[in-house]
Every structure is written in structure tokens, then in C-alpha cells.
Design a protein around this motif. Structure first.
Motif, mmCIF file in Angstrom:
data_model
loop_
_atom_site.group_PDB
_atom_site.id
_atom_site.type_symbol
_atom_site.label_atom_id
_atom_site.label_comp_id
_atom_site.label_asym_id
_atom_site.label_seq_id
_atom_site.Cartn_x
_atom_site.Cartn_y
_atom_site.Cartn_z
ATOM 1 N N LYS A 53 0.835 -1.211 0.000
ATOM 2 C CA LYS A 53 0.000 0.000 0.000
ATOM 3 C C LYS A 53 0.866 1.257 0.000
ATOM 4 O O LYS A 53 0.594 2.210 -0.720
ATOM 5 N N SER A 54 1.915 1.260 0.821
ATOM 6 C CA SER A 54 2.808 2.418 0.879
ATOM 7 C C SER A 54 3.518 2.644 -0.445
ATOM 8 O O SER A 54 3.607 3.770 -0.928
ATOM 9 N N LYS A 59 5.254 6.101 -1.355
ATOM 10 C CA LYS A 59 6.019 6.322 -0.125
ATOM 11 C C LYS A 59 7.180 5.343 -0.023
ATOM 12 O O LYS A 59 7.132 4.251 -0.563
ATOM 13 N N LYS A 60 8.202 5.739 0.729
ATOM 14 C CA LYS A 60 9.326 4.827 0.949
ATOM 15 C C LYS A 60 8.945 3.831 2.036
ATOM 16 O O LYS A 60 8.143 4.119 2.916
ATOM 17 N N ILE A 61 9.535 2.644 1.924
ATOM 18 C CA ILE A 61 9.266 1.585 2.894
ATOM 19 C C ILE A 61 10.590 1.027 3.415
ATOM 20 O O ILE A 61 11.584 1.027 2.709
ATOM 21 N N LEU A 62 10.565 0.563 4.643
ATOM 22 C CA LEU A 62 11.725 -0.115 5.220
ATOM 23 C C LEU A 62 11.560 -1.604 4.967
ATOM 24 O O LEU A 62 10.541 -2.198 5.330
ATOM 25 N N TYR A 73 20.801 -7.297 4.906
ATOM 26 C CA TYR A 73 20.816 -5.899 5.358
ATOM 27 C C TYR A 73 19.413 -5.326 5.285
ATOM 28 O O TYR A 73 18.517 -5.923 4.680
ATOM 29 N N ASP A 74 19.203 -4.196 5.909
ATOM 30 C CA ASP A 74 17.932 -3.477 5.886
ATOM 31 C C ASP A 74 18.121 -2.195 5.086
ATOM 32 O O ASP A 74 19.192 -1.593 5.122
ATOM 33 N N ALA A 75 17.080 -1.785 4.366
ATOM 34 C CA ALA A 75 17.169 -0.548 3.597
ATOM 35 C C ALA A 75 15.775 0.024 3.370
ATOM 36 O O ALA A 75 14.776 -0.701 3.351
ATOM 37 N N TYR A 76 15.726 1.348 3.216
ATOM 38 C CA TYR A 76 14.505 2.010 2.783
ATOM 39 C C TYR A 76 14.483 1.972 1.266
ATOM 40 O O TYR A 76 15.478 2.294 0.619
ATOM 41 N N LEU A 77 13.366 1.541 0.697
ATOM 42 C CA LEU A 77 13.204 1.517 -0.754
ATOM 43 C C LEU A 77 12.233 2.620 -1.144
ATOM 44 O O LEU A 77 11.148 2.733 -0.577
ATOM 45 N N ILE A 78 12.640 3.421 -2.110
ATOM 46 C CA ILE A 78 11.830 4.539 -2.578
ATOM 47 C C ILE A 78 11.509 4.299 -4.043
ATOM 48 O O ILE A 78 12.420 4.177 -4.869
ATOM 49 N N PRO A 79 10.206 4.179 -4.400
ATOM 50 C CA PRO A 79 9.878 3.939 -5.802
ATOM 51 C C PRO A 79 10.357 5.100 -6.667
ATOM 52 O O PRO A 79 10.058 6.259 -6.391
ATOM 53 N N PHE A 101 14.069 1.101 -7.769
ATOM 54 C CA PHE A 101 14.133 1.766 -6.472
ATOM 55 C C PHE A 101 15.392 2.605 -6.294
ATOM 56 O O PHE A 101 16.453 2.266 -6.805
ATOM 57 N N LYS A 102 15.235 3.661 -5.515
ATOM 58 C CA LYS A 102 16.369 4.342 -4.897
ATOM 59 C C LYS A 102 16.440 3.727 -3.504
ATOM 60 O O LYS A 102 15.417 3.345 -2.939
ATOM 61 N N THR A 103 17.634 3.629 -2.958
ATOM 62 C CA THR A 103 17.756 3.067 -1.611
ATOM 63 C C THR A 103 18.364 4.075 -0.655
ATOM 64 O O THR A 103 19.191 4.897 -1.032
#
Length: 113
Positions: A53-54, A59-62, A73-79, A101-103
Motif C-alpha cells: 500500500k505504501s 512512499k518509501k518503505i523499510l 541488510y535493511d534498507a529504505y526503498l523509494i519507488p 528503487f532508490k535506496t
């Protein structure tokens, strides 16, 4: 917010490729417009309904547990855009679309000691 689709599935948002409903199915989120847009996974990780949904809302998601050369690893993904992808399954070439994605990486807490 979005309600239910024709088949009674929960609508998670609109497909960024064709504008059709993205619904929650038995095997994850998918576009009902048959455009080939993959919205249920990101970089090999299955996304939760709230993450889908985000993303569909721009919206960016973790995302936790992404696989890299040095482990997970963990990252925020931004469409950022939509890109075409191809793969071969059982001798058939299959194509579709996915988010590009941008990360961003979460800031690590410094260890005391």
C-alpha cells in the motif's frame, strides 16, 4: 480506504503501470490489469500488505532482510520508476514490469563501550 475488488479480494491500491486495481491474492499482491507489473516483491523479498500500500502510494518503505554479497541488510526503498524485466522459465521467455528503487540506509546506532 480502497475496499474490495470484483473477486472479493482486498484492493491495496492502483497499479503504477496500467492504473488497474492491485489486489491481495492467494500468492501475494498482483495487478488485475494483466500488464505484468510485479507488486508483491521487492529485490527478492515478499512484501506485506502495508508495504505494498505504501509503495503504491509513492512512499518509501523499510525492508528488512535484503540479501547482499556480505549477508543480509535493511534498507529504505523509494519507488523511482518502472522498469521491464525478463527471465526464462521452462524454456519460455517471460517478461514483466517492476519498480526501480532508490535506496536509503537506516542510520546505525553507535555502540557504547
Amino acid at each position: 480506504m480502497f475496499g474490495t475488488g470484483k473477486g472479493g479480494q482486498e484492493v491495496l491500491g492502483k497499479c503504477p503501470k496500467c492504473g488497474a486495481d492491485v489486489v491481495k491474492g492467494k500468492f501475494g499482491a498482483y495487478c488485475t490489469g494483466k500488464c505484468g507489473m510485479n507488486v508483491g516483491k521487492a529485490l527478492g523479498v515478499t512484501l506485506s500488505d502495508s508495504q505494498v500500500k505504501s509503495l503504491l502510494g509513492g512512499k518509501k518503505i523499510l525492508v528488512k532482510g535484503l540479501k547482499g554479497k556480505k549477508g543480509s541488510y535493511d534498507a529504505y526503498l523509494i519507488p523511482d520508476n518502472i522498469e521491464e524485466f525478463f527471465y526464462t522459465k521452462d524454456g519460455k521467455k517471460i517478461k514483466g514490469f517492476q519498480y526501480k528503487f532508490k535506496t536509503e540506509y537506516p542510520t546505525r546506532k553507535k555502540k557504547r563501550g
